[in-house]
Each structure stands twice: as C-alpha cells, then as structure tokens.
Write an enzyme that holds these catalytic residues in place. Structure first.
Site, short mmCIF file in Angstrom:
data_model
loop_
_atom_site.label_atom_id
_atom_site.label_comp_id
_atom_site.label_asym_id
_atom_site.label_seq_id
_atom_site.Cartn_x
_atom_site.Cartn_y
_atom_site.Cartn_z
N ASN A 183 0.81 -1.22 0.00
CA ASN A 183 0.00 0.00 0.00
C ASN A 183 0.85 1.28 0.00
OD1 ASN A 183 0.98 0.13 2.57
ND2 ASN A 183 -0.97 -0.17 3.60
N LYS A 184 2.14 1.15 -0.25
CA LYS A 184 3.00 2.33 -0.21
C LYS A 184 3.08 2.99 -1.60
CE LYS A 184 3.65 1.87 4.13
NZ LYS A 184 4.39 0.88 4.85
#
Ligand SMILES: *Cc1c(COP(=O)(O)O)cnc(C)c1O
Length: 400
Positions: A183-184
């Site tokens: 999710n970065k």
C-alpha cells in the site's frame, strides 16, 4: 467488501509483468543484476551515496538499529503516532523506545521540543517518521542531534521523493529506511531499502543483510570468490530478483504518481474547506514537497469516529486510521513500565484521525464524492453522538 472507492490502489501494468517474466526466464532469482540495478537507480533518485535493498522496511529499521550499535538499556526517541514497526525495531536490539509527542493539529510529525524533553543520559538516537510523506522539521532535529551527539534514523516508509528545506528525505539522517509494501507509494509486494551517505555504515549494512558473510553467492557464481568469512551476527534480510525487477519499474513511475497524489491532496483540501470546514486538515500549509502518501483528516471533538467510519463504509468508501498510538498497545503498556505522560497531543489526535482514500488513479470527481460522503457521515455520527449524550443525560430525543 466491494468498495466503490478503496483506500488505496496500486499502479501495476504490463511493464511490471514483462520485467518479472524476464527475471523468471533468466532463472537467476536472488542477489543478481536486478538487485544491483535497483539499488543504483534508487540511490540516484534520492541522491544518496548508497542504497541497500532488503526484504521489507521493518528489516531495514532493524538493521539500522544494529548498524548504529544500539544495545540493551540505550534509549531511542520515536513518535507514538506511527506504525508499530518503528518502535518494534528498537526493541529487537534490547534498546528502549521512548515516545515523544507530535507537534499538533496541523503537523502530525514528532515535535523537536518534545524530543528535547525526553532526552536522558541514555538517549542514543532519534527515529523520525515522515508522516504521510510530509517531512519532519529535519533542520531543527539534525541541529539538536548534533548538539546532543545523537544518531538519526529516518523511517521514510511513506516518503520516497519527499523533500524539506530543499533536500530529499533519506539524506538527513545517518540511515533512512523505505518501504515497498503493497500500500506504499511504490511497491514490490514486500520490500524495503536503506540509504546512507556513510561508506562504513553501508558496508556493515550489506554484510548484516546477508548472514554477516563477506562474499555473496553472486560473486562466487561469477568466479570472483570460492569461500567466505562470517564477520558479524547477520540476518537473511535479502530482497529477490523478482521484486527488484518490479521495484525498478515502479521507481520509474514514482515521481509522476507522487505529483498526481499532490494534486489530489490539493483538491481534497479545497473541497473539504468549502464543504466541511469543521473537519481539520493537517499538513495543508506544510513546507517542502510531500510524496502525499496519505490523506489524513481530524474529526471535530465529540464526533463518534466508529460511527463515522461505518457510515463511510455504508456509502462504499474505505477509510482507515493512521495510527492507533503505539504506547496504548498491550505489548507496550507492559514493556518498560509503559509510558503514558507527555503524549497529550498524540492521544487527542490519535482518537480523531481518519484517513481518506488517495491513489494516483483517483479522479477529482471521486475526491468530490468522498467529501460528499464525509458530509453525510458527519451528519450521521454527529447526530448519533448527540442522541447518545442525551440518552445519558436523560434528555428527550424529540427536542433535537
Ligand atoms: C509500512 C511501514 C513500515 C513497515 O514497512 P514494511 O515494509 O511493511 O516492513 C514502517 N514504518 C512505517 C511508518 C510504515 O508505514
């Protein structure tokens, strides 16, 4: 759950598929050319002298603590409003994380004044987190570290490509740690990177990443070495070629994706300001250039956050909390007698923060839709809350 607008979304395309399939057809799967190239390209992007790829940012943070020789009894000042890995990494070495408060409503980063208040003769380092990609006040923190002879670790998990005072995040501390979790801002599924300007630290980190060994499989394969020595208590924290190849493609997209995230953040702030001014907008006036990893907002005091988030969910919009403060977790309340005092701003804001969806493929219309949903949810949560209060005080609902 089939979200109408999810919290995050990954930018993955045929380029990544092609890069991965080339690695598979070459059949060299770890510590090879892709990893070396990925490290060089990432170092060039940050402007760092060295970049060392690892299996994830938690491993990077652990190696940073080991390479700085943290020992049991040493203290490291960290924020509490962060992902638990920031503080866990300190504990792996036997050192003690000491939590400092954040600056406040408009800046959720660690407060330099609070760092100073928590210094003791045992303080060895400060681990700063650039919350949501918005950089900490590194000029002030580095000056304090210089005066007090402290090392700085940058937890830059949110902040590849962020800058402050004209200098990239990742160049301020002795060591910086980046995350490529899914999710970065850029992802390899699981993955991480260390950067440093220090040749000695870089060499130590490379050795620690791979069992403390002096030569690598790749060198032996190329005929550069037949044996090896083990010179340190190392770990296996290596990335693999598949993920390094993925990372190289993702890195090429990072600057444009960060720029799009910044545009969307601006759209959020102006829409929120006009439609729900009672919702507070941290970092809106923040200096520097942000990677805009997160879109945090603070609900007005007295609004029930769970009811708010349930209402967002009912409208198909995923939200999250960044973060439940670390000092409130059981494992931290039990360890080292548990720190509670001096974290009033963290406690207040940790209870009011909600993170709204933000990802490069979002449209301005979707930003508008999320803010509309915030308006509805606020109505629901505010009203329910009022009803609850009136029930407690015995007042009649008919008077609302
Ligand atoms: C994601 C994250 C980490 C951990 O990263 P991993 O690559 O998942 O180990 C550490 N610190 C912060 C602030 C993070 O957001």
């Amino acid at each position: 759950m089939n979200w109408k607008i999810p919290l995050a979304d990954i930018d993955l395309g045929p380029e990544e598929q092609e890069a991965v399939s080339q690695v598979l057809s070459r059949k060299w799967l770890t510590m090879g050319e892709e990893t070396g190239q990925f490290e060089e390209e990432f170092a060039a992007f940050i402007g760092a002298k060295h970049a060392i790829a690892v299996t994830n940012a938690t491993a990077a943070l652990h190696l940073a603590c080991v390479a700085l020789d943290l020992k049991p009894g040493d203290e490291v000042i960290v924020p509490s409003l962060t992902f638990v890995a920031t503080a866990n990494a300190v504990r792996y070495t036997g050192a003690v994380p000491v939590f400092a408060d954040i600056r406040g409503e408009h800046d959720l980063n660690i407060s330099p004044e609070s760092i100073e208040e928590h210094l003791t003769p045992r303080t060895r380092a400060v681990s700063v987190v650039h919350y949501g990609g918005f950089a900490c006040d590194m000029t002030q923190i580095c000056e304090l570290a210089r005066q007090k002879n402290l090392s700085i670790i940058e937890d830059a998990a949110h902040a590849p490509g962020s800058e402050i005072d004209g200098r990239m995040v990742g160049l301020w501390g002795e060591i910086a740690c980046f995350s490529f979790f899914s999710n970065k801002n850029m992802t390899t599924g699981e993955g991480g990177m260390l950067t440093t300007q220090d040749d000695r630290l870089a060499q130590r980190l490379r050795i620690l990443r791979s069992h403390g060994m002096t030569t690598l499989t790749w060198d032996r394969y190329r005929g550069h070495a037949f044996s090896y020595d083990v010179v340190d208590l190392g770990y296996n924290y290596r990335i693999d070629e598949i993920r390094a190849a993925l990372g190289r493609v993702q890195l090429k997209k990072l600057a444009a994706n960060n720029a799009r995230r910044r545009e969307l953040s601006q759209a959020y702030w102006s829409c929120l300001a006009s439609r729900v001014p009672e919702v507070s907008r941290p970092f809106q006036e923040h200096p520097g250039i942000s990677s805009a990893h997160l879109m945090p907002v603070l609900l007005p005091r007295g609004v029930d956050r769970l009811v708010f988030m349930e209402s967002m969910k009912a409208q198909g919009i995923q939200t999250s909390i960044h973060y439940p403060p670390i000092h409130q977790f059981s494992s931290y309340r039990q360890a080292e007698k548990g720190q509670t005092g001096g974290l009033e701003r963290t406690d207040d804001i940790g209870a009011r923060e909600v993170t709204l969806p933000l990802y490069p493929a979002m449209s301005e219309a979707q930003v508008d839709e999320v803010v509309g949903a915030v308006e509805n949810a606020l109505g629901a949560a505010g009203k329910l809350n009022l009803e609850k209060k009136q029930r407690r005080t015995g007042a009649g609902l008919e008077r609302i």
